[in-house]
Design a protein around this motif. Structure first.
Motif, PDB file in Angstrom:
ATOM      1  N   MET A   1      25.496  11.002  11.358  1.00  0.00           N
ATOM      2  CA  MET A   1      24.816  11.387  12.574  1.00  0.00           C
ATOM      3  C   MET A   1      23.962  10.210  13.046  1.00  0.00           C
ATOM      4  N   ALA A   2      24.008   9.946  14.309  1.00  0.00           N
ATOM      5  CA  ALA A   2      23.260   8.832  14.880  1.00  0.00           C
ATOM      6  C   ALA A   2      21.797   9.197  15.057  1.00  0.00           C
ATOM      7  N   MET A   3      20.957   8.159  14.968  1.00  0.00           N
ATOM      8  CA  MET A   3      19.522   8.351  15.145  1.00  0.00           C
ATOM      9  C   MET A   3      18.937   7.063  15.689  1.00  0.00           C
ATOM     10  N   ILE A   4      18.048   7.196  16.623  1.00  0.00           N
ATOM     11  CA  ILE A   4      17.333   6.030  17.137  1.00  0.00           C
ATOM     12  C   ILE A   4      15.954   6.050  16.499  1.00  0.00           C
ATOM     13  N   LEU A   5      15.576   4.929  15.930  1.00  0.00           N
ATOM     14  CA  LEU A   5      14.272   4.810  15.279  1.00  0.00           C
ATOM     15  C   LEU A   5      13.472   3.736  15.993  1.00  0.00           C
ATOM     16  N   ARG A   6      12.387   4.154  16.612  1.00  0.00           N
ATOM     17  CA  ARG A   6      11.523   3.193  17.309  1.00  0.00           C
ATOM     18  C   ARG A   6      10.354   2.869  16.388  1.00  0.00           C
ATOM     19  N   LEU A  29      18.064  -1.664   5.070  1.00  0.00           N
ATOM     20  CA  LEU A  29      16.733  -1.606   4.472  1.00  0.00           C
ATOM     21  C   LEU A  29      16.022  -0.299   4.821  1.00  0.00           C
ATOM     22  N   ALA A  30      16.166   0.169   6.050  1.00  0.00           N
ATOM     23  CA  ALA A  30      15.527   1.424   6.458  1.00  0.00           C
ATOM     24  C   ALA A  30      16.112   2.602   5.693  1.00  0.00           C
TER      25      ALA A  30
END
Length: 64
Positions: A1-6, A29-30
């Motif tokens: 599942m895609a996720m945008i992390l700001r 790394l995240a």
């Protein structure tokens, strides 16, 4: 599942630098950091349950 992390700029800069130093991707790394945090959280729950089992062993035996 895609996720945008700001990320805040300072954290992104640190992550970018670490990824460069280690020759790894920021995403890698995240993901590793999230997995490590989850593992530590699960260990804490297991430790608390083990302590409760020890401290309340008499009560648990009585309830059996």
């Amino acid at each position: 599942m895609a996720m945008i992390l700001r990320l805040p700029d300072d954290l992104d800069a640190k992550l970018t630098e670490r990824a460069r130093r280690e020759g790894r991707g920021k995403q890698e790394l995240a993901i590793e950091a999230i997995r490590d945090a989850q593992d530590r959280a699960e260990l804490k729950v297991d430790e608390v349950l083990a302590e409760l089992m020890d401290s309340d062993a008499d009560i648990l035996d009585y309830l059996k």
